[in-house]
Design a protein around this motif. Structure first.
Motif, PDB file in Angstrom:
ATOM      1  N   GLU A  43       9.848  41.464 -24.279  1.00 42.75           N
ATOM      2  CA  GLU A  43      10.316  40.214 -23.673  1.00 42.75           C
ATOM      3  C   GLU A  43       9.643  39.034 -24.370  1.00 42.75           C
ATOM      4  O   GLU A  43       8.461  39.078 -24.680  1.00 42.75           O
ATOM      5  CB  GLU A  43       9.959  40.169 -22.188  1.00 42.75           C
ATOM      6  CG  GLU A  43      10.647  41.206 -21.344  1.00 42.75           C
ATOM      7  CD  GLU A  43      12.112  40.915 -21.132  1.00 42.75           C
ATOM      8  OE1 GLU A  43      12.480  39.743 -21.012  1.00 42.75           O
ATOM      9  OE2 GLU A  43      12.879  41.877 -21.080  1.00 42.75           O
ATOM     10  N   SER A  44      10.398  37.978 -24.606  1.00 45.21           N
ATOM     11  CA  SER A  44       9.871  36.786 -25.247  1.00 45.21           C
ATOM     12  C   SER A  44      10.470  35.563 -24.567  1.00 45.21           C
ATOM     13  O   SER A  44      11.668  35.513 -24.326  1.00 45.21           O
ATOM     14  CB  SER A  44      10.237  36.788 -26.738  1.00 45.21           C
ATOM     15  OG  SER A  44       9.797  35.596 -27.348  1.00 45.21           O
ATOM     16  N   SER A  63       5.559  32.771 -24.267  1.00 43.27           N
ATOM     17  CA  SER A  63       4.991  34.010 -23.753  1.00 43.27           C
ATOM     18  C   SER A  63       5.641  35.204 -24.441  1.00 43.27           C
ATOM     19  O   SER A  63       6.851  35.238 -24.623  1.00 43.27           O
ATOM     20  CB  SER A  63       5.233  34.088 -22.241  1.00 43.27           C
ATOM     21  OG  SER A  63       4.822  35.327 -21.731  1.00 43.27           O
ATOM     22  N   GLY A  65       5.775  39.092 -23.696  1.00 42.19           N
ATOM     23  CA  GLY A  65       5.427  39.994 -22.616  1.00 42.19           C
ATOM     24  C   GLY A  65       5.470  41.452 -23.002  1.00 42.19           C
ATOM     25  O   GLY A  65       5.348  41.814 -24.169  1.00 42.19           O
ATOM     26  N   SER A  70       7.942  39.047 -18.921  1.00 43.04           N
ATOM     27  CA  SER A  70       7.198  38.021 -19.633  1.00 43.04           C
ATOM     28  C   SER A  70       6.825  36.960 -18.604  1.00 43.04           C
ATOM     29  O   SER A  70       7.692  36.415 -17.929  1.00 43.04           O
ATOM     30  CB  SER A  70       8.062  37.413 -20.742  1.00 43.04           C
ATOM     31  OG  SER A  70       7.322  36.482 -21.466  1.00 43.04           O
TER      32      SER A  70
END
Length: 104
Positions: A43-44, A63, A65, A70
């Motif tokens: 996840e971004s 972030s 994640g 995230s």
């Protein structure tokens, strides 16, 4: 003359994408980030910082994640926008959906 060269250099990033292009719809955000974000395995959460004409100033990864989440606090999202004096911002995230198989 040197100032104009600096402004033009800022509008084009290292990948050759023209940053002077207006980004004012979800489709254009997807066109800008879509392929890169879909290739990620985690996840971004990223933010696009835009000027008053909705041209890209810069992008920031807020972030990075895990596989399925995230976490970011709102201050982490808005801090880069304030520091860059951005007029607008657009949030971009990739959501990996887990596929659950159910056996009967």
């Amino acid at each position: 003359m040197q100032l104009a060269a600096c402004i033009q250099a800022r509008r084009t990033n290292g990948q050759g994408k023209n940053l002077a292009r207006k980004i004012d719809s979800p489709e254009l955000v997807n066109e800008f980030f879509g392929a890169e974000m879909r290739a990620l395995q985690r996840e971004s959460l990223r933010v696009l910082l835009l000027d008053t004409r909705y041209r890209l100033l810069e992008t920031q990864e807020i972030s990075l994640g895990s596989v399925n989440e995230s976490i970011a606090h709102p201050r982490e999202v808005f801090r880069p926008a304030l520091l860059a004096a951005a007029y607008a911002l657009s949030l971009c995230t990739i959501i990996h959906r887990a596929i659950h198989s159910k056996q009967c």
